[in-house]
Design a protein around this motif. Structure first.
Motif, short mmCIF file in Angstrom:
data_model
loop_
_atom_site.label_atom_id
_atom_site.label_comp_id
_atom_site.label_asym_id
_atom_site.label_seq_id
_atom_site.Cartn_x
_atom_site.Cartn_y
_atom_site.Cartn_z
N LEU A 1 0.81 -1.22 0.00
CA LEU A 1 0.00 0.00 0.00
C LEU A 1 0.85 1.27 0.00
O LEU A 1 0.32 2.36 -0.23
CB LEU A 1 -0.94 0.03 1.21
CG LEU A 1 -2.06 -1.00 1.25
CD1 LEU A 1 -2.89 -0.83 2.51
CD2 LEU A 1 -2.93 -0.91 0.01
N PRO B 1 0.81 3.30 -3.62
CA PRO B 1 -0.44 4.02 -3.94
C PRO B 1 -0.80 5.10 -2.93
O PRO B 1 -1.33 6.14 -3.30
CB PRO B 1 -1.50 2.93 -4.01
CG PRO B 1 -0.90 1.70 -3.46
CD PRO B 1 0.59 1.87 -3.48
N GLU C 1 -7.89 2.15 -8.61
CA GLU C 1 -7.39 1.30 -7.54
C GLU C 1 -7.72 1.83 -6.14
O GLU C 1 -7.56 1.12 -5.15
CB GLU C 1 -5.88 1.07 -7.68
CG GLU C 1 -5.03 2.30 -7.49
CD GLU C 1 -3.53 2.01 -7.62
OE1 GLU C 1 -3.02 1.08 -6.95
OE2 GLU C 1 -2.88 2.73 -8.38
N VAL D 1 -7.45 0.20 -2.22
CA VAL D 1 -6.40 0.78 -1.37
C VAL D 1 -7.01 1.33 -0.08
O VAL D 1 -6.52 1.03 1.02
CB VAL D 1 -5.63 1.89 -2.13
CG1 VAL D 1 -4.72 2.67 -1.19
CG2 VAL D 1 -4.83 1.28 -3.28
#
Length: 143
Positions: free
Chosen positions: A89, A92, A121, A125
């Motif tokens: 993670l 992003p 996404e 996320v």
């Protein structure tokens, strides 16, 4: 003993969950005349998502007496260093918070012709980030 403002964190997590639900509608194809509104809605979703993530991060940093953050990116890096969320993670989330300057200060230069790829996404996320936060709190506070 730590004082972690769980009420504020939970309010932001609930808001983030609601925000995730708005993303699919913002990605639906609209009529040509509505595209500007669609792009503005997408920008606002990105802005609110990054503010929610950094607010939660700030509450965790303050509550658990982690090192002080010097920037929005640093908030994410501190949380990653403290193993608050999984490593996949990191990129992003960093990409999300790096958008702040463009969304808040340089908004007049934004390209409003294409959907920002992060929006595709972002639901996954943010959902995984929320779960990670709750798991971290549970583990650290033994609740």
């Amino acid at each position: 003993m730590y004082y972690v403002n769980q009420d504020q964190i939970n309010q932001r997590l609930e808001f983030m969950d609601w925000l995730v639900g708005t993303i699919p509608e913002s990605l639906e194809n609209k009529l040509e005349s509505e595209s500007v509104i669609q792009f503005l809605a997408q920008e606002r979703i990105l802005h609110l998502a990054l503010e929610s993530v950094t607010d939660i991060g700030s509450y965790l940093i303050d509550g658990f007496l982690m090192r002080d953050a010097s920037s929005y990116e640093d908030i994410i890096e501190i949380l990653h260093g403290e193993k608050v969320f999984p490593s996949h993670l990191l990129e992003p989330l960093l990409n999300l918070v790096k958008m702040r300057k463009k969304l808040v200060q340089e908004y007049f230069h934004l390209d409003r012709n294409d959907v920002h790829p992060l929006l595709f996404e972002l639901p996954n996320v943010l959902s995984e980030f929320s779960i990670s936060i709750l798991n971290y709190l549970k583990h650290e506070l033994n609740t």
